[in-house]
Design a protein around this motif. Structure first.
Motif, PDB file in Angstrom:
ATOM      1  N   LEU A 255       0.825  -1.203   0.000  1.00 22.95           N
ATOM      2  CA  LEU A 255       0.000   0.000   0.000  1.00 22.95           C
ATOM      3  C   LEU A 255       0.861   1.255   0.000  1.00 22.95           C
ATOM      4  O   LEU A 255       1.531   1.560   0.981  1.00 22.95           O
ATOM      5  N   THR A 256       0.843   1.983  -1.110  1.00 22.00           N
ATOM      6  CA  THR A 256       1.579   3.233  -1.178  1.00 22.00           C
ATOM      7  C   THR A 256       0.665   4.382  -0.784  1.00 22.00           C
ATOM      8  O   THR A 256      -0.415   4.562  -1.359  1.00 22.00           O
ATOM      9  N   LEU A 257       1.077   5.128   0.230  1.00 29.55           N
ATOM     10  CA  LEU A 257       0.312   6.289   0.688  1.00 29.55           C
ATOM     11  C   LEU A 257       0.876   7.529   0.011  1.00 29.55           C
ATOM     12  O   LEU A 257       1.883   8.090   0.436  1.00 29.55           O
ATOM     13  N   GLU A 258       0.233   7.933  -1.070  1.00 28.98           N
ATOM     14  CA  GLU A 258       0.660   9.119  -1.786  1.00 28.98           C
ATOM     15  C   GLU A 258      -0.508   9.672  -2.592  1.00 28.98           C
ATOM     16  O   GLU A 258      -1.445   8.942  -2.935  1.00 28.98           O
ATOM     17  N   PRO A 259      -0.490  10.966  -2.880  1.00 23.75           N
ATOM     18  CA  PRO A 259      -1.573  11.578  -3.659  1.00 23.75           C
ATOM     19  C   PRO A 259      -1.590  11.032  -5.083  1.00 23.75           C
ATOM     20  O   PRO A 259      -0.585  10.496  -5.551  1.00 23.75           O
TER      21      PRO A 259
ATOM     22  N   GLY B 268       3.731  -1.429   4.042  1.00 24.00           N
ATOM     23  CA  GLY B 268       3.671   0.009   3.816  1.00 24.00           C
ATOM     24  C   GLY B 268       4.700   0.508   2.815  1.00 24.00           C
ATOM     25  O   GLY B 268       5.870   0.114   2.852  1.00 24.00           O
ATOM     26  N   HIS B 269       4.266   1.403   1.944  1.00 17.59           N
ATOM     27  CA  HIS B 269       5.128   2.001   0.928  1.00 17.59           C
ATOM     28  C   HIS B 269       4.915   3.506   0.946  1.00 17.59           C
ATOM     29  O   HIS B 269       3.790   3.973   1.152  1.00 17.59           O
ATOM     30  N   THR B 270       5.981   4.265   0.727  1.00 17.13           N
ATOM     31  CA  THR B 270       5.871   5.727   0.691  1.00 17.13           C
ATOM     32  C   THR B 270       6.382   6.266  -0.634  1.00 17.13           C
ATOM     33  O   THR B 270       7.080   5.568  -1.379  1.00 17.13           O
ATOM     34  N   ALA B 271       6.058   7.515  -0.914  1.00 11.31           N
ATOM     35  CA  ALA B 271       6.423   8.130  -2.190  1.00 11.31           C
ATOM     36  C   ALA B 271       7.941   8.196  -2.360  1.00 11.31           C
ATOM     37  O   ALA B 271       8.658   8.592  -1.435  1.00 11.31           O
ATOM     38  N   TYR B 272       8.406   7.834  -3.536  1.00 15.08           N
ATOM     39  CA  TYR B 272       9.848   7.794  -3.802  1.00 15.08           C
ATOM     40  C   TYR B 272      10.466   9.183  -3.877  1.00 15.08           C
ATOM     41  O   TYR B 272      11.690   9.334  -3.791  1.00 15.08           O
ATOM     42  N   TYR B 273       9.650  10.218  -4.010  1.00 19.30           N
ATOM     43  CA  TYR B 273      10.164  11.559  -4.273  1.00 19.30           C
ATOM     44  C   TYR B 273      10.171  12.459  -3.036  1.00 19.30           C
ATOM     45  O   TYR B 273      10.370  13.678  -3.160  1.00 19.30           O
ATOM     46  N   LEU B 274       9.992  11.911  -1.849  1.00 20.97           N
ATOM     47  CA  LEU B 274      10.066  12.733  -0.646  1.00 20.97           C
ATOM     48  C   LEU B 274      11.510  13.176  -0.415  1.00 20.97           C
ATOM     49  O   LEU B 274      12.427  12.344  -0.344  1.00 20.97           O
ATOM     50  N   PRO B 275      11.777  14.479  -0.262  1.00 24.84           N
ATOM     51  CA  PRO B 275      13.150  15.016  -0.264  1.00 24.84           C
ATOM     52  C   PRO B 275      13.821  14.984   1.110  1.00 24.84           C
ATOM     53  O   PRO B 275      14.097  16.025   1.710  1.00 24.84           O
TER      54      PRO B 275
END
Length: 273
Positions: free
Chosen positions: A30-34, A60-67
Motif C-alpha cells: 500500500l503506497t500512501l501518496e496523492p 507500507g510504501h511511501t512516495a519515492y520523491y520525498l526530499p
C-alpha cells in the motif's frame, strides 16, 4: 512466501484491495501518496476493514520523491514530518513495515552531505517507530544507492533500519545485477522484496517476469537459500491484469522449484505472447 501487488496511487485503495483479492494475491503493498491515497486524507479504518474482509496482509510504501536529503532544511523537515504521519497511518491500518527511498537529489553538494542528511532524517523517525511499532526499511534505488557498499553507508549507520530489496532496480545502471551481493551482505536485515523485469540500462520498465533480461530465477534461488520466506511484491505496471497474473504464476512456480531454469525462461516467457 507471500505474493502481493501495489495499488495505483490515483485509485481507491479499497477497490484495489478487492481486485487483488480476486486475483489470489496475499497482500497489498500500500503506497500512501496523492492523489488517491494521500496520508493526510486516507481512511485508515475503511482500509483496515477491507483487509480483514478479504483476509489480506499489508506492507507500507511511501512516495519515492520525498526530499529527505534536501539542502533546503525546511523542505527536509517537512518530508520527515510526512513520513512520521505515514508511520502513524500504517499503524492504524495494521502494517508492520514501511519502506523509505533514499534521497540523492542535492545538486552541488557532496555525497557525504547526502548520506548525512538521509541518516539524520531516518534517525528522526525512530521515536515514532518505537511509538507505533511499525518498522522502517530502506529500498535500493538505481544510481547512487544500488549496491551493498552504497546501501551500507546508510544501513551501517542505523542498525534499527531494515532492508527492502528491489531486485528489478538491481538490474539498472550497473554492470551486473547487484541483488545477490546485497543479499549476501545484508540478507539478515531483509524485510521485503520487490520483483519486476526490465532490460537493464536506465529504464525502470516494470515488465512482467520473463519479458526482459532479469535472471530472476537465479536471484530467487539465492534469496530463498538465504532463509527469506516473506513478502514479495510484483511491481508489474500494466492496466491488463493478465500480465500480473502471469507473473504471479511464474513466481510461485520458480519459488517452488517446479521447472528448470531453461524451461522457465523459454516456455513461461512465451505465455504472455
Amino acid at each position: 512466501m507471500e505474493v502481493g501487488a501495489m495499488n495505483h496511487p490515483a485509485a481507491d485503495a479499497v477497490g484495489e484491495i478487492r481486485w487483488m483479492s480476486e486475483l489470489g494475491l496475499d497482500f497489498i503493498d500500500l503506497t500512501l501518496e496523492p492523489p488517491g491515497a494521500a496520508p493526510a486524507s486516507v481512511d485508515t479504518l475503511r482500509i483496515r476493514r477491507a483487509l480483514e474482509e478479504h483476509q489480506m496482509g499489508v506492507v507500507g510504501h511511501t512516495a519515492y520523491y520525498l526530499p529527505i536529503a534536501n539542502p533546503f532544511e525546511s523542505l527536509r523537515r517537512a518530508a520527515v514530518e510526512e513520513l512520521k504521519l505515514c508511520l502513524r497511518k500504517f499503524a492504524e491500518i495494521g502494517a508492520k513495515w514501511m519502506n523509505i527511498h533514499p534521497d540523492r537529489h542535492a545538486p552541488f553538494h557532496s555525497r557525504s552531505f547526502v548520506i548525512e542528511k538521509n541518516v539524520e532524517s531516518l534517525r528522526a523517525l525512530l521515536p515514532v517507530v518505537e511509538e507505533t511499532g511499525v518498522g522502517i526499511m530502506l529500498e535500493n534505488t538505481p544510481g547512487d544507492f544500488n549496491d551493498a557498499n552504497q546501501l551500507g553507508e546508510i544501513l551501517d549507520a542505523i542498525p534499527e533500519l531494515g532492508l527492502h530489496l528491489d531486485i528489478g532496480h538491481c538490474n539498472l545502471l550497473v554492470r551486473e545485477n547487484t541483488a545477490n551481493e546485497i543479499i549476501h551482505r545484508y540478507g539478515k536485515r531483509l524485510k521485503h522484496v520487490h520483483l519486476h523485469d526490465n532490460k537493464g540500462g536506465a529504464a525502470d520498465l516494470h515488465l512482467p517476469l520473463g519479458t526482459g533480461t532479469l535472471n530472476f530465477e537465479n536471484h530467487l534461488q539465492v534469496l530463498k537459500s538465504s532463509g527469506y520466506d516473506a513478502t514479495i511484491t510484483l511491481e508489474v505496471f500494466s492496466p491488463d491484469q493478465h500480465y500480473l497474473a502471469h507473473s504471479r504464476d511464474v513466481l510461485r512456480t520458480v519459488w517452488n522449484g517446479q521447472t528448470s531454469a531453461g524451461r522457465k525462461r523459454g516456455e513461461l516467457a512465451c505465455a504472455c505472447v
